[in-house]
Design a protein around this motif. Sequence first.
Motif, PDB file in Angstrom:
ATOM      1  N   LEU A 255       0.828  -1.195   0.000  1.00 21.36           N
ATOM      2  CA  LEU A 255       0.000   0.000   0.000  1.00 21.36           C
ATOM      3  C   LEU A 255       0.867   1.252   0.000  1.00 21.36           C
ATOM      4  CD1 LEU A 255      -2.684  -0.960   2.668  1.00 21.36           C
ATOM      5  CD2 LEU A 255      -2.744  -1.342   0.205  1.00 21.36           C
ATOM      6  N   ASP A 256       0.480   2.219  -0.809  1.00 20.45           N
ATOM      7  CA  ASP A 256       1.091   3.542  -0.758  1.00 20.45           C
ATOM      8  C   ASP A 256       0.237   4.429   0.137  1.00 20.45           C
ATOM      9  OD1 ASP A 256       3.057   2.791  -2.540  1.00 20.45           O
ATOM     10  OD2 ASP A 256       1.926   3.468  -4.289  1.00 20.45           O
ATOM     11  N   GLY A 257       0.836   5.418   0.736  1.00 21.28           N
ATOM     12  CA  GLY A 257       0.083   6.389   1.515  1.00 21.28           C
ATOM     13  C   GLY A 257       0.069   6.116   3.005  1.00 21.28           C
ATOM     14  N   LEU A 258       0.490   4.927   3.431  1.00 24.69           N
ATOM     15  CA  LEU A 258       0.473   4.618   4.859  1.00 24.69           C
ATOM     16  C   LEU A 258       1.685   5.163   5.591  1.00 24.69           C
ATOM     17  CD1 LEU A 258      -0.844   0.941   4.941  1.00 24.69           C
ATOM     18  CD2 LEU A 258      -2.139   3.066   5.070  1.00 24.69           C
ATOM     19  N   ASP A 259       2.799   5.327   4.875  1.00 25.82           N
ATOM     20  CA  ASP A 259       4.028   5.765   5.538  1.00 25.82           C
ATOM     21  C   ASP A 259       3.899   7.165   6.125  1.00 25.82           C
ATOM     22  OD1 ASP A 259       5.161   3.374   4.885  1.00 25.82           O
ATOM     23  OD2 ASP A 259       6.240   4.119   3.126  1.00 25.82           O
ATOM     24  N   GLY A 260       2.982   7.971   5.577  1.00 30.91           N
ATOM     25  CA  GLY A 260       2.832   9.331   6.066  1.00 30.91           C
ATOM     26  C   GLY A 260       2.102   9.434   7.395  1.00 30.91           C
ATOM     27  N   LEU A 261       1.555   8.319   7.882  1.00 27.80           N
ATOM     28  CA  LEU A 261       0.828   8.343   9.151  1.00 27.80           C
ATOM     29  C   LEU A 261       1.800   8.245  10.321  1.00 27.80           C
ATOM     30  CD1 LEU A 261      -2.146   5.979   8.308  1.00 27.80           C
ATOM     31  CD2 LEU A 261      -2.220   8.447   8.520  1.00 27.80           C
ATOM     32  N   ALA A 262       1.612   9.130  11.305  1.00 26.85           N
ATOM     33  CA  ALA A 262       2.503   9.117  12.463  1.00 26.85           C
ATOM     34  C   ALA A 262       2.240   7.924  13.363  1.00 26.85           C
ATOM     35  CB  ALA A 262       2.337  10.424  13.249  1.00 26.85           C
ATOM     36  N   SER A 263       1.010   7.432  13.368  1.00 26.73           N
ATOM     37  CA  SER A 263       0.625   6.361  14.275  1.00 26.73           C
ATOM     38  C   SER A 263       0.788   4.996  13.616  1.00 26.73           C
ATOM     39  CB  SER A 263      -0.832   6.557  14.720  1.00 26.73           C
ATOM     40  OG  SER A 263      -1.321   5.399  15.357  1.00 26.73           O
ATOM     41  N   ALA A 264       1.578   4.116  14.229  1.00 27.20           N
ATOM     42  CA  ALA A 264       1.714   2.746  13.734  1.00 27.20           C
ATOM     43  C   ALA A 264       0.387   2.008  13.843  1.00 27.20           C
ATOM     44  CB  ALA A 264       2.803   2.015  14.522  1.00 27.20           C
ATOM     45  N   PHE A 265      -0.412   2.343  14.849  1.00 25.65           N
ATOM     46  CA  PHE A 265      -1.735   1.737  15.006  1.00 25.65           C
ATOM     47  C   PHE A 265      -2.573   1.976  13.764  1.00 25.65           C
ATOM     48  CE2 PHE A 265      -6.208   1.974  15.986  1.00 25.65           C
ATOM     49  CZ  PHE A 265      -6.441   0.877  16.796  1.00 25.65           C
ATOM     50  N   ASP A 266      -2.567   3.225  13.252  1.00 24.33           N
ATOM     51  CA  ASP A 266      -3.369   3.548  12.076  1.00 24.33           C
ATOM     52  C   ASP A 266      -2.877   2.814  10.842  1.00 24.33           C
ATOM     53  OD1 ASP A 266      -4.967   5.208  13.542  1.00 24.33           O
ATOM     54  OD2 ASP A 266      -3.873   7.034  13.035  1.00 24.33           O
ATOM     55  N   ARG A 267      -1.580   2.687  10.698  1.00 24.13           N
ATOM     56  CA  ARG A 267      -1.038   1.973   9.534  1.00 24.13           C
ATOM     57  C   ARG A 267      -1.502   0.527   9.534  1.00 24.13           C
ATOM     58  NH1 ARG A 267       3.598   5.150  10.845  1.00 24.13           N
ATOM     59  NH2 ARG A 267       4.652   3.426  11.897  1.00 24.13           N
ATOM     60  N   VAL A 268      -1.453  -0.115  10.701  1.00 26.11           N
ATOM     61  CA  VAL A 268      -1.871  -1.512  10.796  1.00 26.11           C
ATOM     62  C   VAL A 268      -3.386  -1.623  10.619  1.00 26.11           C
ATOM     63  CG1 VAL A 268      -2.006  -3.512  12.318  1.00 26.11           C
ATOM     64  CG2 VAL A 268       0.080  -2.136  12.252  1.00 26.11           C
ATOM     65  N   PRO A 340      -3.816   5.040  20.227  1.00 23.96           N
ATOM     66  CA  PRO A 340      -3.024   6.170  20.713  1.00 23.96           C
ATOM     67  C   PRO A 340      -3.765   7.494  20.553  1.00 23.96           C
ATOM     68  CG  PRO A 340      -2.182   5.400  18.611  1.00 23.96           C
ATOM     69  CD  PRO A 340      -3.222   4.415  19.035  1.00 23.96           C
ATOM     70  N   ALA A 341      -3.321   8.491  21.295  1.00 20.55           N
ATOM     71  CA  ALA A 341      -4.003   9.789  21.298  1.00 20.55           C
ATOM     72  C   ALA A 341      -3.998  10.437  19.915  1.00 20.55           C
ATOM     73  CB  ALA A 341      -3.339  10.709  22.318  1.00 20.55           C
ATOM     74  N   GLY A 342      -2.930  10.251  19.150  1.00 20.13           N
ATOM     75  CA  GLY A 342      -2.830  10.903  17.847  1.00 20.13           C
ATOM     76  C   GLY A 342      -3.427  10.109  16.698  1.00 20.13           C
ATOM     77  N   SER A 343      -4.176   9.043  16.992  1.00 15.86           N
ATOM     78  CA  SER A 343      -4.721   8.185  15.941  1.00 15.86           C
ATOM     79  C   SER A 343      -5.806   8.899  15.150  1.00 15.86           C
ATOM     80  CB  SER A 343      -5.297   6.911  16.568  1.00 15.86           C
ATOM     81  OG  SER A 343      -6.103   6.214  15.652  1.00 15.86           O
ATOM     82  N   ILE A 344      -5.888   8.610  13.846  1.00 11.21           N
ATOM     83  CA  ILE A 344      -6.967   9.172  13.038  1.00 11.21           C
ATOM     84  C   ILE A 344      -8.310   8.594  13.470  1.00 11.21           C
ATOM     85  CG2 ILE A 344      -5.498   9.625  11.044  1.00 11.21           C
ATOM     86  CD1 ILE A 344      -6.642   7.133   9.743  1.00 11.21           C
ATOM     87  N   PHE A 345      -8.310   7.390  14.026  1.00 12.95           N
ATOM     88  CA  PHE A 345      -9.551   6.828  14.540  1.00 12.95           C
ATOM     89  C   PHE A 345     -10.020   7.618  15.756  1.00 12.95           C
ATOM     90  CE2 PHE A 345      -7.601   3.206  12.336  1.00 12.95           C
ATOM     91  CZ  PHE A 345      -8.638   2.890  11.478  1.00 12.95           C
TER      92      PHE A 345
END
Length: 356
Positions: A255-268, A340-345
């Motif tokens: 997938l492209d576009g996931l590396d820009g997320l600060a949260s590893a939780f969101d990427r997974v 995490p607090a910074g998650s997009i969710f």
Amino acid sequence: MTGDALLWRPRQVHDLMFRIDGFGWYPPELRDGIGFRWSGPGRLASLRIPFRCGGAGRGEIHLVEPVPGGVEVFLNGHPMTIEPRSEGAMEVLGFAWPAAAMAGQDVAELWIAVPETRAEGMPSPDAPGGRRLGVAVSCVVLEPGAAEGRVPEGATDAEDALPLLIGRRWMARHLAVEASGFAFTPAEDGEALEVTATALRLAALSLPRLAWRLRLGGDGEAGLVADWRAADNPGLALPVAGVVVAAPGDDGLALDGLDGLASAFDRVALAALLRDLIGPFRRWLGAPRGVGAVGDVPGGDVPRLAAWQVALHRARAAATRSLAALAAESDLPAVMSRVPAGSIFGAAGAAARAVG
């Protein structure tokens, strides 16, 4: 005699008199000692057969009687060219599939679509308007063109690598995805499809107010683009767009576009959602739709839906490879233990609470 002459090519016969996995079929029947099932009441019927060949092969669909106007057949979303022939009282539809149709698959999912169904019989409690019949199928035959289980040269089996990295039980508990509120709409330009899913759940984590859209370019080259938004605040765009696959047949991309997320939780979490989207798609496609019931074709365009299915299979392959890479570089049990607090969710949930 060469070794190739001794190559074992198992031939699998799936009799529709027995239990089947799919939608759009009536109970089995007998005619002159031959068992079969009618498709209906809608134009589209699906049949999923456990089968792993890793390459090209040939198949046959045996019909009790021919279908006026012919049928369309798709294997895992790939259109098949039909070669009809007669064998006694049976009509046999032969077809050959390319390696791409079964690459990375352990199930042969056949779609059989008729131009229209015909009415038969008197109304009954099960069919108040009388039965609508499509095609009468006796059995399906599948024969790989290479040794069963053979993986094409250069291919990587991320489907097997990921469970080895993090464990099957942990995956089933913490990366299982469920979705409801699934909706399908053609894009305004007529060249793309959009899907929205709400009431998402990732294992024990409920995400009821997160809506997301996937867009597939009509030519298949733009790939799938995820547009994630808070359901109660459409103006809040979440900072990720995943271009799943760039070109048809190139299933090796992550997938492209996931590396820009600060949260590893969101990427997974986003990779897990994309990986499992094919399941909700199947359930949505086979769901009853008012009077027409199971097998009605949303939008009336089976080839379009088949192209969408191919894209979702590629999304699954790309997302699985991304998850394997994330598992190799992170402690996934620790990553997925909390939001995490910074998650997009978390941001979507906060936006929903603010609107409410």
